[in-house]
Design an enzyme around this catalytic site. Structure first.
Site, PDB file in Angstrom:
ATOM      1  N   ASP A 279       0.865  -1.173   0.000  1.00 50.96           N
ATOM      2  CA  ASP A 279       0.000   0.000   0.000  1.00 50.96           C
ATOM      3  C   ASP A 279       0.909   1.233   0.000  1.00 50.96           C
ATOM      4  O   ASP A 279       2.126   1.138   0.195  1.00 50.96           O
ATOM      5  CB  ASP A 279      -0.986   0.002   1.172  1.00 50.96           C
ATOM      6  CG  ASP A 279      -2.224   0.848   0.830  1.00 50.96           C
ATOM      7  OD1 ASP A 279      -2.148   1.691  -0.091  1.00 50.96           O
ATOM      8  OD2 ASP A 279      -3.268   0.686   1.487  1.00 50.96           O
TER       9      ASP A 279
HETATM   10  C1  NOJ Z   1      -4.051   3.888  -0.058  1.00 52.12           C
HETATM   11  C2  NOJ Z   1      -5.253   3.009   0.079  1.00 52.12           C
HETATM   12  O1  NOJ Z   1      -5.202   2.327   1.318  1.00 52.12           O
HETATM   13  C3  NOJ Z   1      -5.394   1.988  -1.026  1.00 52.12           C
HETATM   14  O2  NOJ Z   1      -6.618   1.331  -0.884  1.00 52.12           O
HETATM   15  C4  NOJ Z   1      -5.286   2.644  -2.363  1.00 52.12           C
HETATM   16  O3  NOJ Z   1      -5.430   1.689  -3.378  1.00 52.12           O
HETATM   17  C5  NOJ Z   1      -3.932   3.330  -2.455  1.00 52.12           C
HETATM   18  N1  NOJ Z   1      -3.829   4.342  -1.424  1.00 52.12           N
HETATM   19  C6  NOJ Z   1      -3.717   3.975  -3.823  1.00 52.12           C
HETATM   20  O4  NOJ Z   1      -4.553   5.042  -3.983  1.00 52.12           O
END
Ligand code: NOJ
Length: 734
Positions: A279
């Protein structure tokens, strides 16, 4: 020991990739790649078109792409921009195409209901349909890969991200997971109307302590296996191309660096042969967790654990080379990660044509097309949940003389689209105000603001009441705004503001029927308004066609059939509250002091999981099993008859639950195991049948083996979770 691990890994990964038809092609590419270029494939940067995390001030990204130091980008939107970035990648020595990822969570331009709302349809076919439309639009606009579906089981409405998933039930989320993979990926990733999906967030992100986003997760391994893992395993088994590890730590180990869940379970035990992306920044965040000393250690820990691509933290690009050169990580692990990524790029057809997804004409034709909007309206109306309908106030007549619409949410286009509508076209959203005004030409449609969204104040109460007195019915929209749920949107208070509820009470004093539209991305508490209103419709954030869908339900063009995918609590102190809890040794008993309850509040929710009404009524009879005694490896057929006893046709959601009465570890008082949506004319009945396989009856024990145990199971079925018919099944081993 360390070497044995590498040898085993090498053996395992060669076995793994021997089954990919692209293995040889990737091997020959790997042979000519430098270590820098390999590490480049494992590096993902965001574009600045959209910020879905903290942005860096890196101005060297273009140069890095040309140097082959970037494998993927996120948040590059539209064919023009993706083409521009891909052209830059084509200037690199090996011309390896970039893969573009984006959060296409509930539609691309045509926005569907937020996933929690869509889950309320209890209609798995719709989950696939909306993903199909989203994939078609996103692919037409240059996107290759969505960071969806989010399949985190979530039991705490304080957590802002409950809006993104299927709610509190494991079985329901598992069915949704399978449908979403099919919807996004289709049968061939090369097709230009499919995109690669990503199962996120691995794992147990939905169980943060106190519902606070990113917070620590500390759960038993059996809970992990029984509650949180099944949707992910189903996604892996359905051929999903990628996984995203979660931000949270699990039992003391951040998921980004968790060898047990990524390396052993996902890639080992489950045989997942796609790739894992971190993430946003989660590799480096292991330093803040207190799990590693610095970014170099973080890169090492993440790679060893099985994280193949670093989203935005720059730990891999800055440190992996040195880690390989000093022997701290093996080059074999790098090759394994790069192979996984390159195979997906080949499967997407990017090596055949890096610009395959850059067709501006197709993009124009596809986005927000009338067909896509129709699908969105279909899903939206089926996601609405009717919680109360006193005196059959709904449906309202299309020839009403007058109607009063109250609340700024009635007119707010942006709020209709909800959080995670990253590519939204605000102007394209239809509000309830617009839909009602347009579609009730014979009625005088009045509007009053009633309350303010900022500062929560009543606005001109006297005038609102005056208008109410002059109208036949009053529709009031209450709830929360689109940006009050979602990432980093946890709340310590999910009670609808007192002013909004007071307004409902004041309007009810006019004696006119009050229809409440409850808008929001999570279960909300609104006891006072609920009491005053004649009708309650939970309308979530329904997307581009929100207004039209709400209109369809208000006038009975569609007879509501949605069911709550999360328990709606009555009090804050009940949180976290969910239906599938385990019994205690002192289950709650009214008037028994030493029993499991609160001394100051009721333990019962306002509305339970699975609850939802219809304009019709349904009666259940003849719950039968094909056998009442069976072997633990036998499948049981459960049948039940449902009759439409009302005056209008409608869809009914038949639900099947089980309870394993005695087991080697205690089991929930109720577990959903089947749903069936049936359409019935007035007076019509149908017999619905469910198959209960051993897999549905078993569980993971504390020894982490899956078992189906002997004993008695309560079998419950019906349409209202408070009024289920019951029967019993006894399993034996001989
Ligand atoms: C953080 C989020 O937790 C995740 O779900 C998302 O896909 C990413 N950012 C990219 O935007």
């Amino acid at each position: 020991m360390k070497y044995l691990f590498y040898i085993l890994l090498f053996f395992f990964s060669s076995v793994l990739f021997a089954i990919s038809p692209y293995s040889a092609k990737v091997d020959s590419l790997l042979n000519i790649m430098t270590l820098d270029e390999k590490i480049g494939q494992m590096n993902q940067y965001t574009g600045s078109f959209l910020a879905t995390g903290p942005l860096s001030d890196d101005t060297t990204i273009v140069a890095q792409i040309i140097a082959g130091r970037v494998g993927s980008m996120l948040n590059i939107i539209g064919t023009k921009n993706t083409r521009m970035m891909q052209e830059i990648a084509m200037k690199s020595r090996l011309k390896i195409p970039l893969i573009f990822g984006l959060d296409v969570v509930h539609g691309y331009k045509t926005t569907f209901p937020i996933p929690l709302g869509e889950a309320a349809s209890f209609d798995i076919g719709l989950a696939e349909k909306s993903a199909r439309v989203a994939a078609t639009e996103a692919a037409s606009a240059g996107t290759h890969w969505t960071f969806a579906p989010m399949i985190d089981v979530s039991r705490d409405a304080r957590w802002g991200r409950v809006m993104e998933g299927g709610g509190e039930d494991t079985w329901l989320t598992t069915q949704i997971a399978k449908a979403k993979v099919k919807g996004y990926q289709g049968t061939n990733l090369k097709d230009k109307n499919t995109i690669m999906a990503c199962a996120k967030h691995f794992i147990a992100y939905g169980a943060p302590i106190a519902g606070k986003d990113y917070n620590t997760v500390d759960i038993s391994l059996q809970t992990l296996h029984n509650v949180y893992l099944p949707p992910f395993k189903a996604a892996a088994n359905s051929g999903i191309g990628s996984f995203m590890n979660s931000f949270n730590e699990l039992n003391g180990i951040p998921c980004t660096g968790n060898q047990y869940i990524l390396r052993d379970l996902l890639k080992g035990n489950w045989g997942f042969n796609g790739f894992v992306v971190s993430d946003w920044g989660s590799v480096a965040e292991m330093v803040q967790h207190g799990f590693v000393n610095d970014k170099e250690d973080a890169a090492q820990a993440a790679l060893l654990a099985g994280c193949d691509m670093d989203m935005e933290s720059r730990s891999y690009t800055q440190h992996l080379k040195k880690l390989v050169e000093t022997g701290k990580v093996s080059a074999t692990l790098i090759d394994d990660a790069v192979k996984r990524i390159l195979i997906k790029k080949i499967e997407l057809g990017l090596f055949d044509n890096p610009f395959a997804y850059c067709d501006e004409e197709l993009e124009k034709r596809t986005l927000l097309s009338p067909e896509n909007r129709l699908e969105a309206r279909e899903v939206a109306k089926k996601s609405i949940v009717l919680l109360k309908n006193s005196d059959n106030v709904l449906p309202i007549s299309k020839t009403l003389k007058s109607i009063l619409l109250v609340g700024p949410l009635m007119k707010s286009k942006e709020d209709m689209l909800g959080f995670w509508a990253c590519e939204k076209d605000i102007a394209s959203a239809v509000t309830p105000y617009e839909a009602i005004l347009k579609n009730l030409p014979q009625s005088k449609v009045n509007y009053a603001e009633g309350y303010s969204l900022i500062g929560n104040q009543l606005i001109n109460l006297k005038e609102t009441v005056r208008k109410a007195k002059q109208s036949e019915v009053i529709v009031v929209a209450i709830g929360e705004r689109w940006n009050e749920t979602g990432e980093a949107k946890s709340k310590g208070n999910i009670i609808v503001p007192a002013e909004q509820q007071m307004l409902v009470t004041e309007l009810a004093k006019t004696g006119k029927p009050i229809i409440l539209l409850v808008m929001g991305g999570r279960p909300l508490i609104f006891n006072e308004a609920a009491q005053s209103a004649s009708v309650i419709l939970v309308t979530w954030w329904l997307g581009s066609e929100a207004g039209n869908a709400i209109f369809d339900v208000l006038v009975g063009n569609y007879n509501p059939s949605g069911r709550l995918p999360m328990t709606f609590p009555k009090y804050m102190g009940q949180l976290p509250i969910y239906y599938n809890y385990n019994n205690t040794g002192r289950p709650e008993q009214k008037d028994v002091s030493y029993s499991s309850k609160y001394i100051d509040i009721d333990s019962q929710p306002a509305y339970p999981f699975g609850f939802g009404l219809s304009y019709s009524t349904f009666e259940y009879s003849d719950l039968k099993l094909n056998h009442y005694f069976a072997h633990t490896d036998q499948t049981t057929t459960v049948t039940i008859t449902v009759k439409n006893t009302g005056k209008v046709s409608g869809n009914e959601i038949v639900q099947l639950y089980i309870r394993d009465l005695v087991a080697s570890i205690t089991r929930p008082v109720k577990e959903l195991k089947g749903i069936e949506k049936v359409f019935l004319q007035p007076g019509e009945s149908k017999t619905v049948s469910f198959q209960l396989s051993p897999e549905e009856l078993g569980f993971w024990g504390n020894d982490l083996t899956y078992k189906v145990e002997e004993g008695v199971f309560e079998i419950m079925a019906g349409g209202n979770p408070n009024q289920l018919l019951k029967s019993w099944l006894t399993l034996k081993n001989e």
